[in-house]
Design a protein around this motif. Sequence first.
Motif, PDB file in Angstrom:
ATOM      1  N   GLY A  22      81.277 -58.399   3.971  1.00  0.00           N
ATOM      2  CA  GLY A  22      81.538 -58.230   5.399  1.00  0.00           C
ATOM      3  C   GLY A  22      82.881 -58.809   5.803  1.00  0.00           C
ATOM      4  N   ASN A  23      83.186 -60.002   5.309  1.00  0.00           N
ATOM      5  CA  ASN A  23      84.467 -60.643   5.641  1.00  0.00           C
ATOM      6  C   ASN A  23      85.639 -59.860   5.078  1.00  0.00           C
ATOM      7  N   LEU A  24      85.514 -59.378   3.841  1.00  0.00           N
ATOM      8  CA  LEU A  24      86.600 -58.607   3.242  1.00  0.00           C
ATOM      9  C   LEU A  24      86.796 -57.285   3.975  1.00  0.00           C
ATOM     10  N   SER A  25      85.708 -56.664   4.375  1.00  0.00           N
ATOM     11  CA  SER A  25      85.799 -55.401   5.121  1.00  0.00           C
ATOM     12  C   SER A  25      86.557 -55.610   6.428  1.00  0.00           C
ATOM     13  N   ASN A  26      86.204 -56.639   7.153  1.00  0.00           N
ATOM     14  CA  ASN A  26      86.884 -56.943   8.413  1.00  0.00           C
ATOM     15  C   ASN A  26      88.355 -57.265   8.190  1.00  0.00           C
ATOM     16  N   PHE A  28      90.339 -56.315   5.651  1.00  0.00           N
ATOM     17  CA  PHE A  28      91.099 -55.129   5.287  1.00  0.00           C
ATOM     18  C   PHE A  28      91.252 -54.188   6.472  1.00  0.00           C
ATOM     19  N   GLY A  29      90.260 -54.106   7.321  1.00  0.00           N
ATOM     20  CA  GLY A  29      90.380 -53.294   8.531  1.00  0.00           C
ATOM     21  C   GLY A  29      91.471 -53.809   9.444  1.00  0.00           C
ATOM     22  N   ASP A  30      91.519 -55.122   9.632  1.00  0.00           N
ATOM     23  CA  ASP A  30      92.558 -55.729  10.472  1.00  0.00           C
ATOM     24  C   ASP A  30      93.950 -55.523   9.878  1.00  0.00           C
ATOM     25  N   VAL A  31      94.074 -55.732   8.567  1.00  0.00           N
ATOM     26  CA  VAL A  31      95.367 -55.550   7.906  1.00  0.00           C
ATOM     27  C   VAL A  31      95.806 -54.093   8.018  1.00  0.00           C
ATOM     28  N   ASN A  32      94.885 -53.166   7.811  1.00  0.00           N
ATOM     29  CA  ASN A  32      95.209 -51.749   7.897  1.00  0.00           C
ATOM     30  C   ASN A  32      95.695 -51.384   9.294  1.00  0.00           C
ATOM     31  N   GLU A  33      95.038 -51.917  10.302  1.00  0.00           N
ATOM     32  CA  GLU A  33      95.454 -51.658  11.689  1.00  0.00           C
ATOM     33  C   GLU A  33      96.856 -52.198  11.951  1.00  0.00           C
ATOM     34  N   LYS A  34      97.134 -53.409  11.485  1.00  0.00           N
ATOM     35  CA  LYS A  34      98.451 -54.014  11.705  1.00  0.00           C
ATOM     36  C   LYS A  34      99.541 -53.274  10.936  1.00  0.00           C
TER      37      LYS A  34
END
Length: 56
Positions: A22-26, A28-34
Amino acid sequence: MESIFEAINEWLKELLIGAINGNLSNMFGDVNEKVGTIAAQAGQTPICTNFVAANS
């Protein structure tokens, strides 16, 4: 008695693996957005960049 420890061990492993996933998913999602935001800004022409900076 050993089966109780095995069950607790399995439960802890599943709990930790779920939390880590869950933490890694969040993350990577944040990094992808940035990265998407930075790519959009980097793809602007200098004129657009000046316009956006002046109107911010």
